[in-house]
Each structure stands twice: as C-alpha cells, then as structure tokens.
Design a protein around this motif. Structure first.
Motif, PDB file in Angstrom:
ATOM      1  N   VAL A   1       0.835  -1.195   0.000  1.00  0.00           N
ATOM      2  CA  VAL A   1       0.000   0.000   0.000  1.00  0.00           C
ATOM      3  C   VAL A   1       0.872   1.249   0.000  1.00  0.00           C
ATOM      4  CG1 VAL A   1      -1.766   1.293   1.249  1.00  0.00           C
ATOM      5  CG2 VAL A   1      -1.844  -1.208   1.217  1.00  0.00           C
ATOM      6  N   VAL A   2       0.495   2.225  -0.816  1.00  0.00           N
ATOM      7  CA  VAL A   2       1.165   3.520  -0.864  1.00  0.00           C
ATOM      8  C   VAL A   2       0.131   4.584  -0.509  1.00  0.00           C
ATOM      9  CG1 VAL A   2       2.374   5.199  -2.312  1.00  0.00           C
ATOM     10  CG2 VAL A   2       2.787   2.739  -2.623  1.00  0.00           C
ATOM     11  N   LEU A   3       0.463   5.454   0.440  1.00  0.00           N
ATOM     12  CA  LEU A   3      -0.396   6.577   0.790  1.00  0.00           C
ATOM     13  C   LEU A   3       0.073   7.830   0.069  1.00  0.00           C
ATOM     14  CD1 LEU A   3      -0.707   6.032   4.659  1.00  0.00           C
ATOM     15  CD2 LEU A   3      -2.395   5.440   2.913  1.00  0.00           C
ATOM     16  N   THR A   4      -0.854   8.696  -0.299  1.00  0.00           N
ATOM     17  CA  THR A   4      -0.478   9.908  -1.031  1.00  0.00           C
ATOM     18  C   THR A   4       0.068  10.994  -0.123  1.00  0.00           C
ATOM     19  OG1 THR A   4      -2.745  10.751  -0.892  1.00  0.00           O
ATOM     20  CG2 THR A   4      -2.145   9.490  -2.874  1.00  0.00           C
ATOM     21  N   ARG A   5      -0.086  10.862   1.176  1.00  0.00           N
ATOM     22  CA  ARG A   5       0.525  11.799   2.119  1.00  0.00           C
ATOM     23  C   ARG A   5       1.023  11.040   3.340  1.00  0.00           C
ATOM     24  NH1 ARG A   5      -3.586  13.854   5.994  1.00  0.00           N
ATOM     25  NH2 ARG A   5      -5.704  13.369   5.305  1.00  0.00           N
ATOM     26  N   PRO A   6       2.108  11.507   3.979  1.00  0.00           N
ATOM     27  CA  PRO A   6       2.746  10.736   5.043  1.00  0.00           C
ATOM     28  C   PRO A   6       2.199  11.004   6.442  1.00  0.00           C
ATOM     29  CG  PRO A   6       4.127  12.608   4.490  1.00  0.00           C
ATOM     30  CD  PRO A   6       2.965  12.634   3.537  1.00  0.00           C
ATOM     31  N   ASN A   7       1.373  12.056   6.590  1.00  0.00           N
ATOM     32  CA  ASN A   7       0.874  12.392   7.920  1.00  0.00           C
ATOM     33  C   ASN A   7      -0.369  13.257   7.765  1.00  0.00           C
ATOM     34  OD1 ASN A   7       1.781  15.177   7.491  1.00  0.00           O
ATOM     35  ND2 ASN A   7       3.851  14.373   7.868  1.00  0.00           N
ATOM     36  N   ASP A   8      -0.901  13.735   8.897  1.00  0.00           N
ATOM     37  CA  ASP A   8      -2.089  14.585   8.862  1.00  0.00           C
ATOM     38  C   ASP A   8      -1.766  15.991   9.361  1.00  0.00           C
ATOM     39  OD1 ASP A   8      -4.823  14.955   8.247  1.00  0.00           O
ATOM     40  OD2 ASP A   8      -5.340  14.850  10.383  1.00  0.00           O
ATOM     41  N   SER A   9      -0.536  16.418   9.188  1.00  0.00           N
ATOM     42  CA  SER A   9      -0.140  17.746   9.637  1.00  0.00           C
ATOM     43  C   SER A   9       0.489  18.583   8.524  1.00  0.00           C
ATOM     44  CB  SER A   9       0.852  17.640  10.800  1.00  0.00           C
ATOM     45  OG  SER A   9       2.002  16.898  10.413  1.00  0.00           O
ATOM     46  N   GLY A  10       0.573  18.043   7.324  1.00  0.00           N
ATOM     47  CA  GLY A  10       1.220  18.744   6.217  1.00  0.00           C
ATOM     48  C   GLY A  10       0.250  19.533   5.364  1.00  0.00           C
ATOM     49  N   VAL A  11       0.728  19.954   4.202  1.00  0.00           N
ATOM     50  CA  VAL A  11      -0.058  20.723   3.245  1.00  0.00           C
ATOM     51  C   VAL A  11      -0.117  19.941   1.934  1.00  0.00           C
ATOM     52  CG1 VAL A  11      -0.261  22.906   2.001  1.00  0.00           C
ATOM     53  CG2 VAL A  11       0.725  22.863   4.302  1.00  0.00           C
ATOM     54  N   GLY A  12      -1.315  19.837   1.353  1.00  0.00           N
ATOM     55  CA  GLY A  12      -1.466  19.087   0.103  1.00  0.00           C
ATOM     56  C   GLY A  12      -1.265  17.591   0.301  1.00  0.00           C
ATOM     57  N   PRO A  13      -0.697  16.914  -0.683  1.00  0.00           N
ATOM     58  CA  PRO A  13      -0.273  17.428  -1.990  1.00  0.00           C
ATOM     59  C   PRO A  13      -1.455  17.849  -2.864  1.00  0.00           C
ATOM     60  CG  PRO A  13      -0.128  15.040  -1.958  1.00  0.00           C
ATOM     61  CD  PRO A  13      -0.479  15.461  -0.568  1.00  0.00           C
ATOM     62  N   CYS A  14      -1.145  18.556  -3.935  1.00  0.00           N
ATOM     63  CA  CYS A  14      -2.187  19.007  -4.846  1.00  0.00           C
ATOM     64  C   CYS A  14      -2.866  17.811  -5.517  1.00  0.00           C
ATOM     65  CB  CYS A  14      -1.592  19.926  -5.913  1.00  0.00           C
ATOM     66  SG  CYS A  14      -0.903  21.465  -5.257  1.00  0.00           S
ATOM     67  N   VAL A  15      -4.075  18.048  -5.998  1.00  0.00           N
ATOM     68  CA  VAL A  15      -4.847  16.945  -6.563  1.00  0.00           C
ATOM     69  C   VAL A  15      -4.174  16.316  -7.772  1.00  0.00           C
ATOM     70  CG1 VAL A  15      -7.091  17.614  -5.648  1.00  0.00           C
ATOM     71  CG2 VAL A  15      -6.259  18.707  -7.742  1.00  0.00           C
ATOM     72  N   ASP A  16      -3.473  17.112  -8.573  1.00  0.00           N
ATOM     73  CA  ASP A  16      -2.797  16.528  -9.726  1.00  0.00           C
ATOM     74  C   ASP A  16      -1.620  15.663  -9.300  1.00  0.00           C
ATOM     75  OD1 ASP A  16      -1.485  18.898  -8.874  1.00  0.00           O
ATOM     76  OD2 ASP A  16      -0.488  19.116 -10.808  1.00  0.00           O
ATOM     77  N   GLN A  17      -0.953  16.058  -8.206  1.00  0.00           N
ATOM     78  CA  GLN A  17       0.156  15.255  -7.691  1.00  0.00           C
ATOM     79  C   GLN A  17      -0.346  13.939  -7.112  1.00  0.00           C
ATOM     80  OE1 GLN A  17       1.661  18.242  -4.981  1.00  0.00           O
ATOM     81  NE2 GLN A  17       3.305  18.803  -6.374  1.00  0.00           N
ATOM     82  N   ARG A  18      -1.504  13.974  -6.493  1.00  0.00           N
ATOM     83  CA  ARG A  18      -2.073  12.738  -5.943  1.00  0.00           C
ATOM     84  C   ARG A  18      -2.358  11.737  -7.061  1.00  0.00           C
ATOM     85  NH1 ARG A  18      -4.885  13.836  -0.424  1.00  0.00           N
ATOM     86  NH2 ARG A  18      -4.110  15.896   0.106  1.00  0.00           N
ATOM     87  N   ALA A  19      -2.902  12.227  -8.166  1.00  0.00           N
ATOM     88  CA  ALA A  19      -3.139  11.343  -9.304  1.00  0.00           C
ATOM     89  C   ALA A  19      -1.824  10.796  -9.849  1.00  0.00           C
ATOM     90  CB  ALA A  19      -3.894  12.088 -10.396  1.00  0.00           C
ATOM     91  N   ALA A  20      -0.793  11.649  -9.878  1.00  0.00           N
ATOM     92  CA  ALA A  20       0.507  11.232 -10.413  1.00  0.00           C
ATOM     93  C   ALA A  20       1.122  10.111  -9.588  1.00  0.00           C
ATOM     94  CB  ALA A  20       1.456  12.428 -10.468  1.00  0.00           C
ATOM     95  N   ILE A  21       0.846  10.089  -8.287  1.00  0.00           N
ATOM     96  CA  ILE A  21       1.392   9.025  -7.437  1.00  0.00           C
ATOM     97  C   ILE A  21       0.835   7.671  -7.861  1.00  0.00           C
ATOM     98  CG2 ILE A  21       1.428   8.096  -5.087  1.00  0.00           C
ATOM     99  CD1 ILE A  21       1.470  11.039  -4.122  1.00  0.00           C
ATOM    100  N   GLY A  22      -0.458   7.587  -8.080  1.00  0.00           N
ATOM    101  CA  GLY A  22      -1.051   6.330  -8.538  1.00  0.00           C
ATOM    102  C   GLY A  22      -0.504   5.901  -9.883  1.00  0.00           C
ATOM    103  N   ASN A  23      -0.314   6.870 -10.781  1.00  0.00           N
ATOM    104  CA  ASN A  23       0.230   6.543 -12.101  1.00  0.00           C
ATOM    105  C   ASN A  23       1.666   6.040 -11.989  1.00  0.00           C
ATOM    106  OD1 ASN A  23      -2.191   7.514 -13.114  1.00  0.00           O
ATOM    107  ND2 ASN A  23      -1.374   9.519 -13.659  1.00  0.00           N
ATOM    108  N   ARG A  24       2.462   6.719 -11.180  1.00  0.00           N
ATOM    109  CA  ARG A  24       3.873   6.350 -11.033  1.00  0.00           C
ATOM    110  C   ARG A  24       4.025   4.966 -10.421  1.00  0.00           C
ATOM    111  NH1 ARG A  24       5.344  10.428  -8.163  1.00  0.00           N
ATOM    112  NH2 ARG A  24       5.303   9.422  -6.117  1.00  0.00           N
ATOM    113  N   GLU A  25       3.151   4.641  -9.476  1.00  0.00           N
ATOM    114  CA  GLU A  25       3.237   3.339  -8.808  1.00  0.00           C
ATOM    115  C   GLU A  25       2.633   2.215  -9.632  1.00  0.00           C
ATOM    116  OE1 GLU A  25       4.735   2.541  -6.038  1.00  0.00           O
ATOM    117  OE2 GLU A  25       5.340   4.569  -5.461  1.00  0.00           O
ATOM    118  N   ASN A  26       2.053   2.559 -10.790  1.00  0.00           N
ATOM    119  CA  ASN A  26       1.390   1.560 -11.629  1.00  0.00           C
ATOM    120  C   ASN A  26       0.374   0.770 -10.800  1.00  0.00           C
ATOM    121  OD1 ASN A  26       1.007   0.337 -14.172  1.00  0.00           O
ATOM    122  ND2 ASN A  26       2.314  -1.398 -13.608  1.00  0.00           N
ATOM    123  N   ALA A  27      -0.416   1.491 -10.027  1.00  0.00           N
ATOM    124  CA  ALA A  27      -1.308   0.883  -9.049  1.00  0.00           C
ATOM    125  C   ALA A  27      -2.374   0.018  -9.703  1.00  0.00           C
ATOM    126  CB  ALA A  27      -1.979   1.971  -8.214  1.00  0.00           C
TER     127      ALA A  27
END
Length: 291
Positions: free
Chosen positions: A147-173
């Motif tokens: 499992v890959v999460l798009t953010r590492p904690n609940d205290s940060g900022v973002g990531p932006c919605v386009d970056q979140r989509a890019a994570i799934g694409n990069r991981e070939n989910a």
C-alpha cells in the motif's frame, strides 16, 4: 605428546567449538528483512544449543542447522494499491499554497486542494480520511498487498490533486481509492457514494474503474451502509469534475463515506468503531476487485 585419551578429548572439544561457530553463522544468515511497508516483522526462533560434552563421539559428518527465520513471500505482482486520504491537516493554515491553480483534466484547472469539511461538533474531514485510510492500509497489508499513501501524515499541506493522481500513475497501481466524507447541508442528505471519472478519458477509466466502483459499493452495502439520498444513483456517481480521477491512468474511484452534517452519520464517522466499519468495507471491496 598427547596420550590416546587426551587426543580423543581434544577432538571432541574441537568439533564442539566448530559446531557452535557454525550455529552462530546460521543465525546471522537466517535474518530476514521484509519490506518496510507493509509487512510486519518476522519473529526469530532461538537456535538449538550445541552441547560441549557429548556422551559419545560425534558423527564424522554433520549438516548445518536450518536458518532460524524464513523471509515472508513478497506481495503478488500487480497488487499495489494507492490510498488517497483526502485533504490534509495543514491546509487551512496555508491558503496561498492550496488555492494555486493546477491541472484538473479535460482542459480545466482547479485549486490545488481544499480544507475539507467537518461535523457540527468540529471533527475534521482530514482527520477522518487519515485515520480511515490507515485502517484500510492495515487490513490490506495483512493480506499481502503493498500500500502507498499519497501523504505521510495529517499535519502537512497538500499534496495538490494533480500530484495525488501522479502518485497512482507512477506506482502503476492496481487500484487507486481516494477516501473522503461529504458536507452537504441539504435536508435529509445522508449515505455514501462512490465516484468514478465519466466519460472515460482512457481505458483504465472505463470498465476497470467502473468495476472497482461497483465492487466497493457492493461491499459497503453488504456492511449495512446506506447509499446516498442526494447524489448519484444506487451509491454510484459518474463525475467529470474531479481532478484526481480525470488525471488517473489507473483504475481509480473516490469514496464519499457519508455526510458529516447528518447527525447520525457524523456520530459514526467520528467514532473509532464507525471508522473501522467503513475501513473494513472499503478494504473488502478492494480485495474483491483485485481477486
């Protein structure tokens, strides 16, 4: 000069020490290092004790002891799931960052991210999504899914919605599931719905995403969760305005688990037992989709 008895004793001691050294080497070689995410550590077993005073001469040959531990098998190929906990705890304090425009697909742009909603009692959507996503993660990890999460904690900022989509694409989910809760103020609005990109912009957004949406929907219904009374139909909601879905090149859905402004659902969304119920249903839907 050694006597015959002395030579015999010396031979016993030499073989015993060699066996003890061999056992130490086996223990080091037998250590297993599983993947950092998400497999739990493998417990070690104590090596057998080698006696230094055998009652009779040891055999001329001996085999090495088996390794103390055996590495756990890796997750089957293709079973990588990206979980996207909506929003983030630091978004509200960083309006400039989350209000910047980013690609949203279909030739449009939208804000990087938003603060999300909350219950009337102040329980924030970003806290709900973070906790629920991690509960889903634990269930999937226990079934051998990476499992890959798009953010590492609940205290940060973002990531932006386009970056979140890019994570799934990069991981070939094999599947991308974004977890949210809604904030409708419409009278009587309650229930969950599962959104998918429509009309599809690529093959993954077609049948695979629709099947993922149906499968997650079915497991949530089986868990006794009501479908939405105010958006979509039968718990499904085709959307063309959600950047994370529009930009995905992998099967992707967004789950609005319930309405945080409805008193009954707010109580469920705010409770650990309620979040576990949502997480179990979503995880079972993902596992059923993966087959």
């Amino acid at each position: 000069m050694l006597t015959r008895r002395g030579a015999y004793a010396w031979g016993i001691l030499t073989i015993s020490v060699a066996l003890a050294a061999c056992g130490a080497q086996d223990r080091i070689a037998g250590q297993a290092f599983g993947p950092a995410l998400p497999a739990p550590p493998v417990a070690s077993t104590a090596p057998a004790t080698v006696s230094t005073t055998p009652a009779s001469p040891p055999p001329a040959t001996s085999s090495s002891a088996p390794p103390a531990t055996t590495p756990k098998p890796a997750a089957p190929a293709g079973r990588v799931v990206v979980l996207d906990p909506g929003h983030n705890g630091g978004n509200a304090a960083n309006p400039a960052a989350i209000n910047k425009s980013v690609p949203a697909g279909r030739g449009k742009t939208k804000a990087c991210n938003t603060t999300g909603t909350a219950t009337d009692a102040g329980y924030a959507e970003h806290a709900f999504t973070w906790d629920t996503a991690n509960r889903v993660r634990e269930i999937l990890a226990g079934r051998g899914v990476r499992v890959v999460l798009t953010r590492p904690n609940d205290s940060g900022v973002g990531p932006c919605v386009d970056q979140r989509a890019a994570i799934g694409n990069r991981e070939n989910a094999a599947a991308v599931v974004s977890i949210h809760a809604d904030g409708s103020t419409a009278e009587g609005a309650h229930g969950f719905h599962v959104a998918y990109s429509a009309p599809a912009l690529n093959a993954a957004q077609g049948e695979p995403s629709q099947r993922l949406a149906r499968t997650v929907r079915d497991r949530m219904v089986a868990a006794g969760l009501a479908t939405s009374t105010y958006i979509g139909s039968n718990g499904l909601s085709p959307r063309d305005d959600l950047a994370g879905l529009n930009l995905s090149e992998r099967p992707a859905v967004l789950v609005e688990c319930g309405n945080m402004r409805d008193a009954d659902e707010a109580a469920r969304l705010s409770s650990p037992d309620g979040r576990q119920r949502y997480a179990a249903a979503i995880a079972e839907g993902i596992l059923a989709y993966l087959g």
